[in-house]
Design a protein around this motif. Sequence first.
Motif, PDB file in Angstrom:
ATOM      1  N   THR A   1      -8.047  -2.177  16.516  1.00  0.00           N
ATOM      2  CA  THR A   1      -6.879  -0.969  16.515  1.00  0.00           C
ATOM      3  C   THR A   1      -6.505  -0.415  14.961  1.00  0.00           C
ATOM      4  O   THR A   1      -6.348   0.456  15.294  1.00  0.00           O
ATOM      5  CB  THR A   1      -5.195  -1.759  16.511  1.00  0.00           C
ATOM      6  N   LEU A   2      -6.463  -0.777  14.061  1.00  0.00           N
ATOM      7  CA  LEU A   2      -6.708  -0.406  12.697  1.00  0.00           C
ATOM      8  C   LEU A   2      -7.629   0.903  13.116  1.00  0.00           C
ATOM      9  O   LEU A   2      -6.829   1.264  12.147  1.00  0.00           O
ATOM     10  CB  LEU A   2      -6.470  -1.502  11.436  1.00  0.00           C
ATOM     11  N   GLU A   3      -8.116   0.723  12.677  1.00  0.00           N
ATOM     12  CA  GLU A   3     -10.143   1.090  12.790  1.00  0.00           C
ATOM     13  C   GLU A   3      -9.467   2.386  13.109  1.00  0.00           C
ATOM     14  O   GLU A   3      -9.572   3.336  12.854  1.00  0.00           O
ATOM     15  CB  GLU A   3     -11.518   0.815  13.400  1.00  0.00           C
ATOM     16  N   LEU A   4      -9.047   2.045  14.972  1.00  0.00           N
ATOM     17  CA  LEU A   4      -8.599   3.181  15.881  1.00  0.00           C
ATOM     18  C   LEU A   4      -7.914   4.702  15.379  1.00  0.00           C
ATOM     19  O   LEU A   4      -7.906   5.559  15.579  1.00  0.00           O
ATOM     20  CB  LEU A   4      -8.140   2.625  17.168  1.00  0.00           C
ATOM     21  N   LEU A   5      -6.380   3.465  15.004  1.00  0.00           N
ATOM     22  CA  LEU A   5      -5.936   4.286  13.861  1.00  0.00           C
ATOM     23  C   LEU A   5      -5.830   5.336  13.254  1.00  0.00           C
ATOM     24  O   LEU A   5      -5.796   6.335  13.009  1.00  0.00           O
ATOM     25  CB  LEU A   5      -3.862   3.687  13.681  1.00  0.00           C
ATOM     26  N   HIS A   6      -6.814   4.322  11.857  1.00  0.00           N
ATOM     27  CA  HIS A   6      -6.973   5.415  10.850  1.00  0.00           C
ATOM     28  C   HIS A   6      -8.042   6.386  10.833  1.00  0.00           C
ATOM     29  O   HIS A   6      -8.175   7.566  10.536  1.00  0.00           O
ATOM     30  CB  HIS A   6      -8.358   4.006  10.000  1.00  0.00           C
TER      31      HIS A   6
ATOM     32  N   THR B   1      -3.057   5.280   7.046  1.00  0.00           N
ATOM     33  CA  THR B   1      -3.188   5.499   5.589  1.00  0.00           C
ATOM     34  C   THR B   1      -3.916   4.294   5.323  1.00  0.00           C
ATOM     35  O   THR B   1      -3.832   3.155   5.444  1.00  0.00           O
ATOM     36  CB  THR B   1      -2.302   5.619   4.881  1.00  0.00           C
ATOM     37  N   ARG B   2      -5.161   3.724   4.945  1.00  0.00           N
ATOM     38  CA  ARG B   2      -5.866   3.115   4.510  1.00  0.00           C
ATOM     39  C   ARG B   2      -5.395   3.033   2.545  1.00  0.00           C
ATOM     40  O   ARG B   2      -6.039   3.919   2.074  1.00  0.00           O
ATOM     41  CB  ARG B   2      -7.642   3.166   4.487  1.00  0.00           C
TER      42      ARG B   2
ATOM     43  N   ALA C   1      -0.020  -3.543   4.429  1.00  0.00           N
ATOM     44  CA  ALA C   1      -0.271  -4.421   5.159  1.00  0.00           C
ATOM     45  C   ALA C   1      -1.418  -4.701   4.718  1.00  0.00           C
ATOM     46  O   ALA C   1      -2.566  -4.080   5.779  1.00  0.00           O
ATOM     47  CB  ALA C   1       0.932  -5.307   5.836  1.00  0.00           C
ATOM     48  N   SER C   2      -2.310  -6.271   4.934  1.00  0.00           N
ATOM     49  CA  SER C   2      -3.613  -6.965   5.408  1.00  0.00           C
ATOM     50  C   SER C   2      -3.176  -6.386   6.718  1.00  0.00           C
ATOM     51  O   SER C   2      -2.291  -7.257   7.331  1.00  0.00           O
ATOM     52  CB  SER C   2      -4.176  -7.223   4.475  1.00  0.00           C
ATOM     53  N   ALA C   3      -4.619  -6.857   7.393  1.00  0.00           N
ATOM     54  CA  ALA C   3      -5.247  -6.917   8.718  1.00  0.00           C
ATOM     55  C   ALA C   3      -4.727  -7.915   8.834  1.00  0.00           C
ATOM     56  O   ALA C   3      -4.094  -8.822   9.670  1.00  0.00           O
ATOM     57  CB  ALA C   3      -6.091  -7.086   9.039  1.00  0.00           C
TER      58      ALA C   3
ATOM     59  N   GLY D   1     -10.606  -6.525  -2.932  1.00  0.00           N
ATOM     60  CA  GLY D   1     -12.057  -7.051  -1.837  1.00  0.00           C
ATOM     61  C   GLY D   1     -11.045  -6.457  -0.137  1.00  0.00           C
ATOM     62  O   GLY D   1     -11.503  -7.305   0.424  1.00  0.00           O
ATOM     63  N   VAL D   2      -9.003  -6.862  -0.522  1.00  0.00           N
ATOM     64  CA  VAL D   2      -8.620  -6.342   1.117  1.00  0.00           C
ATOM     65  C   VAL D   2      -8.398  -5.129   1.393  1.00  0.00           C
ATOM     66  O   VAL D   2      -7.571  -4.623   0.539  1.00  0.00           O
ATOM     67  CB  VAL D   2      -7.427  -7.513   0.805  1.00  0.00           C
ATOM     68  N   ALA D   3      -8.686  -4.421   2.655  1.00  0.00           N
ATOM     69  CA  ALA D   3      -7.308  -3.383   2.522  1.00  0.00           C
ATOM     70  C   ALA D   3      -6.911  -3.806   3.348  1.00  0.00           C
ATOM     71  O   ALA D   3      -6.370  -4.326   4.212  1.00  0.00           O
ATOM     72  CB  ALA D   3      -8.642  -2.628   4.203  1.00  0.00           C
ATOM     73  N   ARG D   4      -5.796  -2.355   2.643  1.00  0.00           N
ATOM     74  CA  ARG D   4      -4.247  -2.789   3.284  1.00  0.00           C
ATOM     75  C   ARG D   4      -3.816  -1.244   4.040  1.00  0.00           C
ATOM     76  O   ARG D   4      -4.614  -0.525   3.926  1.00  0.00           O
ATOM     77  CB  ARG D   4      -3.440  -3.461   2.306  1.00  0.00           C
ATOM     78  N   PHE D   5      -3.602  -1.515   5.266  1.00  0.00           N
ATOM     79  CA  PHE D   5      -2.937  -0.212   5.916  1.00  0.00           C
ATOM     80  C   PHE D   5      -0.734   0.097   5.930  1.00  0.00           C
ATOM     81  O   PHE D   5      -0.222  -0.489   5.666  1.00  0.00           O
ATOM     82  CB  PHE D   5      -3.346  -0.418   7.742  1.00  0.00           C
TER      83      PHE D   5
END
Lengths: 154, 154
Positions: A71-76, A82-83, A47-49, A89-93
């Motif tokens: 938070t997503l950056e921290l978790l990554h 997983t990114r 899912a995207s941010a 053009g959209v990052a999903r996690f």
Amino acid sequence: MAAHTHDHPTPGAWSAHATEALARRGGRRSTARDAVLGALAAQDCCASAQEIHDRLRGQGNRVGIASVYRTLELLHEHGLVTRVDTGDGVARFEPALPGGEHHHHAVCTRCGSVEAFADDALEAAIHAIGDRVDFEVTGHDVALRGRCRACRAA
Amino acid sequence: MAAHTHDHPTPGAWSAHATEALARRGGRRSTARDAVLGALAAQDCCASAQEIHDRLRGQGNRVGIASVYRTLELLHEHGLVTRVDTGDGVARFEPALPGGEHHHHAVCTRCGSVEAFADDALEAAIHAIGDRVDFEVTGHDVALRGRCRACRAA
DNA sequence: GTCTAGTTGATAATGGTTATCATTACCGGC
DNA sequence: GCCGGTAATGATAACCATTATCAACTAGAC
């Protein structure tokens, strides 16, 4: 197994693992972070941010979009997530399991939908490459492109 | 062969193939397009639109950035160019050979450098997946992540 | 040469992501 | 239980790759 419907990781297990990893790292606890963790644990695939943010707002949670990204950056950084880049053009996690089990994605070039698949032979082939290249491989991504079932019918 | 230094496709061959494909499509010839074709043919591995633009400007060519993007999109629609997403938010492109031979990329998570590699076993594994999934696979991407030689030493 | 429509290129608009910064609230010490 | 410091938040501005706009240009047909 190959190319079956992917099993969703037990949400609780990942949630506990991630919470514990963040605690070990130090720092404070926060409601925003907990909310994003909960949303991640609940999702089926990536899912995207923005999607996570919308979902949280939808259930009455006043989380700021910036905190979702943070938070997503921290978790990554901690390998807890997983990114996935599908090229639009959209990052999903999505949650990353501690054992290293993971799946890859098939992206429909027509509707943009994303499906998960897993394949042991593929993993083996990639692992074998790591032993031969002059490159310290720590992770990998595979993306299939093509038409999903629905778009093939249309 | 596996994981060796990738052979660069003969620049002239791809250039001729691409020019001919565009001619078959119809439309006019233009200096901007020719310039981008030339830049693509000359590059060793993938390059971003901005990089191509800078290179052209550097050699005195007054091509607009919009034309670079337009040409890349046109080439991509016709399968003459491969789009590579390394996850840093910039799309990179490289010539796509008519035969379908291609390579994949190892992205250094420290310095962002990109190296090419090819592996037949990997291709075979991916091809095998296509026969089993309920998805019409038309293309694929593989990205290894890790540390390049230089960053391992540093 | 002229006409027409495909192309160009400067620039504005878009949209995801990141940085800024004043405010909030967690948490150890008292 | 209260304080103080500071990590974390969230609204918003900034950033930057990409895309859309549009008047000017030009390749190619006649």
